[in-house]
Design a protein around this motif. Structure first.
Motif, PDB file in Angstrom:
ATOM      1  N   GLY A   1       0.846  -1.185   0.000  1.00 44.19           N
ATOM      2  CA  GLY A   1       0.000   0.000   0.000  1.00 44.19           C
ATOM      3  C   GLY A   1       0.879   1.231   0.000  1.00 44.19           C
ATOM      4  O   GLY A   1       1.942   1.236   0.618  1.00 44.19           O
ATOM      5  N   LEU A   2       0.477   2.261  -0.702  1.00 44.20           N
ATOM      6  CA  LEU A   2       1.266   3.491  -0.748  1.00 44.20           C
ATOM      7  C   LEU A   2       0.354   4.683  -0.996  1.00 44.20           C
ATOM      8  O   LEU A   2      -0.511   4.649  -1.876  1.00 44.20           O
ATOM      9  N   ILE A   3       0.541   5.721  -0.205  1.00 40.78           N
ATOM     10  CA  ILE A   3      -0.035   7.033  -0.466  1.00 40.78           C
ATOM     11  C   ILE A   3       1.060   8.046  -0.181  1.00 40.78           C
ATOM     12  O   ILE A   3       1.670   8.027   0.894  1.00 40.78           O
ATOM     13  N   ALA A   4       1.342   8.904  -1.149  1.00 47.95           N
ATOM     14  CA  ALA A   4       2.395   9.899  -1.001  1.00 47.95           C
ATOM     15  C   ALA A   4       2.102  11.066  -1.938  1.00 47.95           C
ATOM     16  O   ALA A   4       1.274  10.930  -2.851  1.00 47.95           O
TER      17      ALA A   4
ATOM     18  N   LEU B   1      10.782  -3.317  -6.170  1.00 54.10           N
ATOM     19  CA  LEU B   1       9.559  -4.047  -6.513  1.00 54.10           C
ATOM     20  C   LEU B   1       9.012  -3.603  -7.859  1.00 54.10           C
ATOM     21  O   LEU B   1       8.569  -4.420  -8.671  1.00 54.10           O
ATOM     22  N   ALA B   2       9.036  -2.288  -8.108  1.00 54.77           N
ATOM     23  CA  ALA B   2       8.514  -1.766  -9.368  1.00 54.77           C
ATOM     24  C   ALA B   2       9.362  -2.205 -10.552  1.00 54.77           C
ATOM     25  O   ALA B   2       8.841  -2.485 -11.634  1.00 54.77           O
ATOM     26  N   ASP B   3      10.681  -2.287 -10.356  1.00 54.85           N
ATOM     27  CA  ASP B   3      11.576  -2.689 -11.455  1.00 54.85           C
ATOM     28  C   ASP B   3      11.413  -4.166 -11.796  1.00 54.85           C
ATOM     29  O   ASP B   3      11.667  -4.581 -12.935  1.00 54.85           O
ATOM     30  N   GLY B   4      11.048  -4.976 -10.807  1.00 59.08           N
ATOM     31  CA  GLY B   4      10.776  -6.387 -11.074  1.00 59.08           C
ATOM     32  C   GLY B   4      11.982  -7.241 -11.356  1.00 59.08           C
ATOM     33  O   GLY B   4      11.871  -8.295 -11.977  1.00 59.08           O
ATOM     34  N   ALA B   5      13.167  -6.814 -10.907  1.00 63.26           N
ATOM     35  CA  ALA B   5      14.379  -7.593 -11.113  1.00 63.26           C
ATOM     36  C   ALA B   5      15.082  -7.788  -9.781  1.00 63.26           C
ATOM     37  O   ALA B   5      14.965  -6.957  -8.875  1.00 63.26           O
ATOM     38  N   ALA B   6      15.804  -8.876  -9.638  1.00 69.96           N
ATOM     39  CA  ALA B   6      16.553  -9.122  -8.411  1.00 69.96           C
ATOM     40  C   ALA B   6      17.612  -8.037  -8.252  1.00 69.96           C
ATOM     41  O   ALA B   6      18.417  -7.794  -9.157  1.00 69.96           O
ATOM     42  N   ALA B   7      17.619  -7.375  -7.112  1.00 76.00           N
ATOM     43  CA  ALA B   7      18.551  -6.271  -6.892  1.00 76.00           C
ATOM     44  C   ALA B   7      18.594  -5.938  -5.412  1.00 76.00           C
ATOM     45  O   ALA B   7      17.835  -6.499  -4.605  1.00 76.00           O
ATOM     46  N   GLN B   8      19.497  -5.022  -5.053  1.00 76.66           N
ATOM     47  CA  GLN B   8      19.677  -4.633  -3.661  1.00 76.66           C
ATOM     48  C   GLN B   8      19.668  -3.118  -3.533  1.00 76.66           C
ATOM     49  O   GLN B   8      20.087  -2.396  -4.437  1.00 76.66           O
TER      50      GLN B   8
ATOM     51  N   GLY C   1       1.864  13.064  -4.975  1.00 84.83           N
ATOM     52  CA  GLY C   1       2.038  12.714  -6.383  1.00 84.83           C
ATOM     53  C   GLY C   1       1.997  11.233  -6.671  1.00 84.83           C
ATOM     54  O   GLY C   1       2.096  10.824  -7.834  1.00 84.83           O
ATOM     55  N   LEU C   2       1.837  10.417  -5.635  1.00 80.89           N
ATOM     56  CA  LEU C   2       1.785   8.952  -5.787  1.00 80.89           C
ATOM     57  C   LEU C   2       0.558   8.463  -5.022  1.00 80.89           C
ATOM     58  O   LEU C   2       0.658   8.002  -3.885  1.00 80.89           O
ATOM     59  N   PRO C   3      -0.619   8.539  -5.630  1.00 82.93           N
ATOM     60  CA  PRO C   3      -1.861   8.276  -4.900  1.00 82.93           C
ATOM     61  C   PRO C   3      -2.092   6.819  -4.541  1.00 82.93           C
ATOM     62  O   PRO C   3      -2.882   6.529  -3.637  1.00 82.93           O
ATOM     63  N   ASP C   4      -1.421   5.895  -5.229  1.00 83.36           N
ATOM     64  CA  ASP C   4      -1.593   4.472  -4.923  1.00 83.36           C
ATOM     65  C   ASP C   4      -0.407   3.709  -5.490  1.00 83.36           C
ATOM     66  O   ASP C   4       0.438   4.256  -6.206  1.00 83.36           O
ATOM     67  N   TRP C   5      -0.348   2.398  -5.163  1.00 79.47           N
ATOM     68  CA  TRP C   5       0.797   1.599  -5.582  1.00 79.47           C
ATOM     69  C   TRP C   5       0.851   1.436  -7.093  1.00 79.47           C
ATOM     70  O   TRP C   5       1.930   1.483  -7.685  1.00 79.47           O
ATOM     71  N   ALA C   6      -0.277   1.253  -7.754  1.00 77.84           N
ATOM     72  CA  ALA C   6      -0.263   1.052  -9.210  1.00 77.84           C
ATOM     73  C   ALA C   6       0.353   2.258  -9.909  1.00 77.84           C
ATOM     74  O   ALA C   6       1.194   2.107 -10.819  1.00 77.84           O
ATOM     75  N   CYS C   7      -0.034   3.446  -9.509  1.00 79.90           N
ATOM     76  CA  CYS C   7       0.535   4.663 -10.084  1.00 79.90           C
ATOM     77  C   CYS C   7       2.008   4.787  -9.726  1.00 79.90           C
ATOM     78  O   CYS C   7       2.851   5.092 -10.573  1.00 79.90           O
ATOM     79  N   ALA C   8       2.325   4.550  -8.462  1.00 81.18           N
ATOM     80  CA  ALA C   8       3.701   4.699  -8.002  1.00 81.18           C
ATOM     81  C   ALA C   8       4.643   3.724  -8.692  1.00 81.18           C
ATOM     82  O   ALA C   8       5.796   4.065  -8.982  1.00 81.18           O
ATOM     83  N   ALA C   9       4.187   2.500  -8.949  1.00 81.05           N
ATOM     84  CA  ALA C   9       5.047   1.515  -9.601  1.00 81.05           C
ATOM     85  C   ALA C   9       5.495   2.002 -10.969  1.00 81.05           C
ATOM     86  O   ALA C   9       6.670   1.855 -11.349  1.00 81.05           O
ATOM     87  N   ASP C  10       4.590   2.603 -11.720  1.00 83.68           N
ATOM     88  CA  ASP C  10       4.956   3.127 -13.041  1.00 83.68           C
ATOM     89  C   ASP C  10       5.938   4.288 -12.924  1.00 83.68           C
ATOM     90  O   ASP C  10       6.880   4.405 -13.714  1.00 83.68           O
ATOM     91  N   VAL C  11       5.722   5.148 -11.943  1.00 81.17           N
ATOM     92  CA  VAL C  11       6.612   6.299 -11.762  1.00 81.17           C
ATOM     93  C   VAL C  11       7.997   5.842 -11.295  1.00 81.17           C
ATOM     94  O   VAL C  11       9.029   6.272 -11.827  1.00 81.17           O
ATOM     95  N   LEU C  12       8.039   4.966 -10.306  1.00 84.49           N
ATOM     96  CA  LEU C  12       9.318   4.507  -9.769  1.00 84.49           C
ATOM     97  C   LEU C  12      10.134   3.738 -10.805  1.00 84.49           C
ATOM     98  O   LEU C  12      11.366   3.806 -10.817  1.00 84.49           O
TER      99      LEU C  12
END
Length: 270
Positions: free
Chosen positions: A13-16, A241-248, A18-29
């Motif tokens: 869950g995310l509210i911030a 999480l938004a990038d969808g690749a293994a990373a740190q 300019g980032l009203p929800d996770w679906a929007c934030a994932a695209d931005v991030l």
């Protein structure tokens, strides 16, 4: 000796601003959409009874909205989830009002205003809103509050062998405290963590302590947001999480320590 903690992320869950929800934030991030600054929109806490709904502060509203978004994403029952709530701030407006009252000619404080000033007030409202009888904890670690909450939620998940909800949130302070703690708006991140992989698992998270510096975000506007609101010190994790690749990425904690977070996404079904 390594003390790595692991779990599976089931819901976000995310509210911030300019980032009203996770679906929007994932695209931005992930860089798939531009970031457009805007004030945070806090939903009306309709799960609360009318009297509590009227009294709900911005900190209560951001905590409830973020937590419920994460629970809905995970398809979980909030009544069954132990909750860890972590914030660097409390209700800033109430804090200022209390200080003004105490400095006035009539320093009597109403019981309602007092109980809404407590750091664990959002946890109480969460229990009322969801009907949860599961245990909850309320933490504060200044700018390291997101990482402190994440560590506690991971420990709870591992020790109980059951899913745990993390709600990290903050709200702004009005003047004159804003001059000393210039948090500009409300924001929150919610995560549902599971000790085992399920059909809803999004990624495995592994966390350890490090003395390496925190990882900034490449987008200057998003990194400014990360630094402006303590709860958003968790944005580098959400970017993984938004990038969808293994990373740190390293998350700010208690200096000189950071949290080294490694994310391994679950492959999408063919």
């Amino acid at each position: 000796m390594s003390h790595t903690l692991t779990a599976w992320i089931e819901g976000i869950g995310l509210i911030a601003p300019g980032l009203p929800d996770w679906a929007c934030a994932a695209d931005v991030l992930a860089g798939r959409a531009p970031y457009a600054p805007a004030a945070s929109v806090l939903p009306t806490p309709t799960l609360l009874p009318p009297a509590e709904r009227r009294r709900a502060s911005r900190s209560v509203r951001i905590a409830l909205a973020t937590g419920m978004a994460a629970v809905a994403h995970a398809g979980a029952d909030p009544r069954q989830l132990p909750a860890v709530l972590s914030a660097a701030t409390a209700d800033g407006y109430n804090c200022v009002a209390l200080c003004e009252t105490l400095a006035s000619d009539d320093p009597r404080v109403s019981p309602t205003r007092f109980h809404n000033s407590l750091h664990n007030t959002p946890a109480g409202y969460w229990s009322i809103a969801t009907g949860s009888m599961a245990p909850s904890q309320s933490l504060c670690a200044y700018d390291g509050s997101f990482s402190a909450g994440l560590l506690e939620a991971l420990v709870e998940t591992a020790s109980r062998g059951a899913p745990t909800l993390l709600i990290a949130y903050d709200t702004e302070y009005p003047a004159p405290i804003f001059a000393f703690r210039p948090i500009p708006d409300a924001a929150g991140i919610g995560l549902v963590l599971s000790p085992t992989q399920t059909e809803r698992s999004l990624a495995q998270i592994a966390v350890d302590l490090t003395d390496a510096p925190a990882t900034p975000l490449a987008n200057p506007a998003l990194d400014s947001l990360r630094l402006a609101i303590p709860a958003l010190r968790g944005l580098p994790l959400l970017k993984l999480l938004a990038d969808g690749a293994a990373a740190q990425a390293n998350l700010e904690y208690l200096a000189p320590l950071s949290l080294a977070v490694t994310l391994t996404p679950v492959p999408a079904p063919c």
